[in-house]
Design a protein around this motif. Structure first.
Motif, PDB file in Angstrom:
ATOM      1  N   GLY A   1       0.801  -1.224   0.000  1.00 32.28           N
ATOM      2  CA  GLY A   1       0.000   0.000   0.000  1.00 32.28           C
ATOM      3  C   GLY A   1       0.827   1.263   0.000  1.00 32.28           C
ATOM      4  N   GLU A   2       1.997   1.223   0.643  1.00 31.03           N
ATOM      5  CA  GLU A   2       2.836   2.419   0.768  1.00 31.03           C
ATOM      6  C   GLU A   2       3.960   2.466  -0.271  1.00 31.03           C
ATOM      7  OE1 GLU A   2       4.198   2.365   4.781  1.00 31.03           O
ATOM      8  OE2 GLU A   2       2.183   2.606   5.650  1.00 31.03           O
TER       9      GLU A   2
ATOM     10  N   ASP B   1       5.575   4.217  -7.127  1.00 24.36           N
ATOM     11  CA  ASP B   1       5.129   3.741  -8.433  1.00 24.36           C
ATOM     12  C   ASP B   1       5.551   2.292  -8.621  1.00 24.36           C
ATOM     13  OD1 ASP B   1       4.070   6.201  -8.967  1.00 24.36           O
ATOM     14  OD2 ASP B   1       5.772   6.884 -10.165  1.00 24.36           O
ATOM     15  N   THR B   2       4.592   1.453  -8.914  1.00 22.89           N
ATOM     16  CA  THR B   2       4.840   0.020  -9.053  1.00 22.89           C
ATOM     17  C   THR B   2       4.047  -0.517 -10.237  1.00 22.89           C
ATOM     18  OG1 THR B   2       5.138  -0.197  -6.651  1.00 22.89           O
ATOM     19  CG2 THR B   2       4.751  -2.220  -7.889  1.00 22.89           C
TER      20      THR B   2
ATOM     21  N   ALA C   1      -3.952  -6.803  -1.089  1.00 18.24           N
ATOM     22  CA  ALA C   1      -3.360  -5.470  -1.203  1.00 18.24           C
ATOM     23  C   ALA C   1      -3.148  -5.084  -2.658  1.00 18.24           C
ATOM     24  CB  ALA C   1      -2.038  -5.418  -0.434  1.00 18.24           C
ATOM     25  N   CYS C   2      -2.773  -6.037  -3.501  1.00 19.95           N
ATOM     26  CA  CYS C   2      -2.613  -5.760  -4.936  1.00 19.95           C
ATOM     27  C   CYS C   2      -3.952  -5.421  -5.568  1.00 19.95           C
ATOM     28  CB  CYS C   2      -1.991  -6.962  -5.641  1.00 19.95           C
ATOM     29  SG  CYS C   2      -0.222  -7.157  -5.367  1.00 19.95           S
TER      30      CYS C   2
ATOM     31  N   ALA D   1      -6.465  -4.065  -4.126  1.00 17.35           N
ATOM     32  CA  ALA D   1      -6.869  -2.732  -3.655  1.00 17.35           C
ATOM     33  C   ALA D   1      -6.179  -1.627  -4.446  1.00 17.35           C
ATOM     34  CB  ALA D   1      -6.555  -2.597  -2.165  1.00 17.35           C
ATOM     35  N   ARG D   2      -4.948  -1.890  -4.905  1.00 18.07           N
ATOM     36  CA  ARG D   2      -4.206  -0.890  -5.669  1.00 18.07           C
ATOM     37  C   ARG D   2      -4.290  -1.098  -7.180  1.00 18.07           C
ATOM     38  NH1 ARG D   2       1.717   1.081  -4.122  1.00 18.07           N
ATOM     39  NH2 ARG D   2       1.192   2.190  -6.039  1.00 18.07           N
TER      40      ARG D   2
ATOM     41  N   LEU E   1      -2.924  -3.622  -8.813  1.00 13.02           N
ATOM     42  CA  LEU E   1      -1.615  -4.093  -9.273  1.00 13.02           C
ATOM     43  C   LEU E   1      -1.647  -5.585  -9.605  1.00 13.02           C
ATOM     44  CD1 LEU E   1       0.715  -2.361  -6.649  1.00 13.02           C
ATOM     45  CD2 LEU E   1       0.401  -1.714  -9.048  1.00 13.02           C
TER      46      LEU E   1
ATOM     47  N   CYS F   1      -7.265 -11.682  -6.196  1.00 13.60           N
ATOM     48  CA  CYS F   1      -6.703 -10.715  -7.146  1.00 13.60           C
ATOM     49  C   CYS F   1      -7.074 -11.119  -8.570  1.00 13.60           C
ATOM     50  CB  CYS F   1      -5.181 -10.650  -7.000  1.00 13.60           C
ATOM     51  SG  CYS F   1      -4.378  -9.427  -8.055  1.00 13.60           S
TER      52      CYS F   1
END
Length: 298
Positions: A49-50, A53-54, A90-91, A93-94, A96, A142
């Motif tokens: 989350g933190e 850029d990924t 977490a991926c 949520a972003r 990713l 995911c």
């Protein structure tokens, strides 16, 4: 190409190969276990989350002690199942993509031919069950996840069959090597090269694309452990190979039962990515040369 990868794992053989093979335009931030505790889902979620850029998240970390897992099921599941589950959530949520490495050990070995991605898994031990739980958690949480099953990883780094054979050859007058387990030996470096070659494509692939899901990623060719040992010593001890004796798996009782057939079919990789990894013998020759170079520099 500009590709930014957040990688869990920094010191294992696959993690090292990812770092070694990242060329210009590829930036990998590798998180060690000291930096992110894989038994802490909240820490994993924070790391993703933190992160800045990924483009891709790669899970190159795992609990790999197959026999010890029988006595440490909680730890095996924490690292192999609940940690990937936290990464996947977490991926998602972003937005990713998550690339996760699994194993042929999700299968029982009872099938006569090569295993397809669609074959029903039936692990024989805690390690395989924990990896299967990780697969299911990742794919369930995911919608841009690629779960890659691999076999008998080897490289110039870490602990693997190649390293073990070379070590035993120095101390044992006779090497007894199992000859009834069959799989597709796979170079960690070739797995890393596959991921890096497809990184840009995967970073852009939308949910629902053919790229996502289960994928068998192994080198071409099938071998027994005995076959692989013969190939190793043909390159490293050509003039005076160590004495070897082929034996059945039953000669080495272990806490975790081993599947006799772990051959993975790679038709889906060829269909979706138009790729087939080179024969394992070619990859082995390259790794042995790398090990020889390391000794010469030491």
């Amino acid at each position: 190409m500009s590709l930014k990868i957040l990688q869990f794992g920094a010191t294992g053989q696959f993690a090292r190969e990812m770092l070694d093979r990242a060329g210009p335009g590829v930036e990998i931030t590798a998180l060690s276990r000291a930096e992110v505790d894989l038994t802490d889902p909240d820490a994993i979620a924070r790391a993703i989350g933190e992160a800045g850029d990924t483009d891709l998240v790669v899970n190159a970390a795992a609990y790999t002690a197959v026999d010890k897992a029988e006595a440490q099921p909680d730890l095996a599941y924490a690292v192999n199942a609940w940690a990937p589950a936290a990464m996947a959530k977490a991926c998602q949520a972003r937005g990713l993509p998550l690339l996760h490495v699994s194993t042929d050990m999700v299968f029982s070995g009872h099938k006569a031919g090569a295993y397809l991605e669609t074959d029903a898994p039936a692990p024989l031990h805690i390690y395989g069950a924990s990896k299967l739980a990780g697969e299911q958690a990742v794919l369930g949480a995911c919608d841009r996840a690629l779960v890659m099953r691999v076999s008998w990883l080897f490289s110039a780094y870490g602990q693997n069959f190649l390293q073990m054979m070379l070590r035993l050859a120095k101390t044992q007058p006779l090497l007894k090597v199992v000859d009834d387990q069959r799989a597709c030996p796979t170079a960690s470096g070739d797995l890393a090269a596959f991921i890096l070659s497809q990184g840009d494509r995967l970073a852009k692939a939308p949910a629902g694309a053919r790229e996502w899901g289960l994928l068998h990623v192994v080198n071409a060719g099938v071998a027994s452990r005995y076959d692989m040992a013969q190939a190793i010593f043909a390159q490293t001890h050509a003039e005076a190979p160590p004495a070897m004796e082929p034996v059945p798996t039953s000669a080495f009782p272990t806490p975790a039962r081993r599947a006799l057939n772990a051959v993975l079919d790679t038709g889906r990789m060829q269909d979706v990515f138009s790729l087939q990894l080179r024969p394992w013998q070619e990859a082995l020759e390259e790794v042995v040369a790398q090990l020889t170079g390391q000794k010469e520099r030491a």
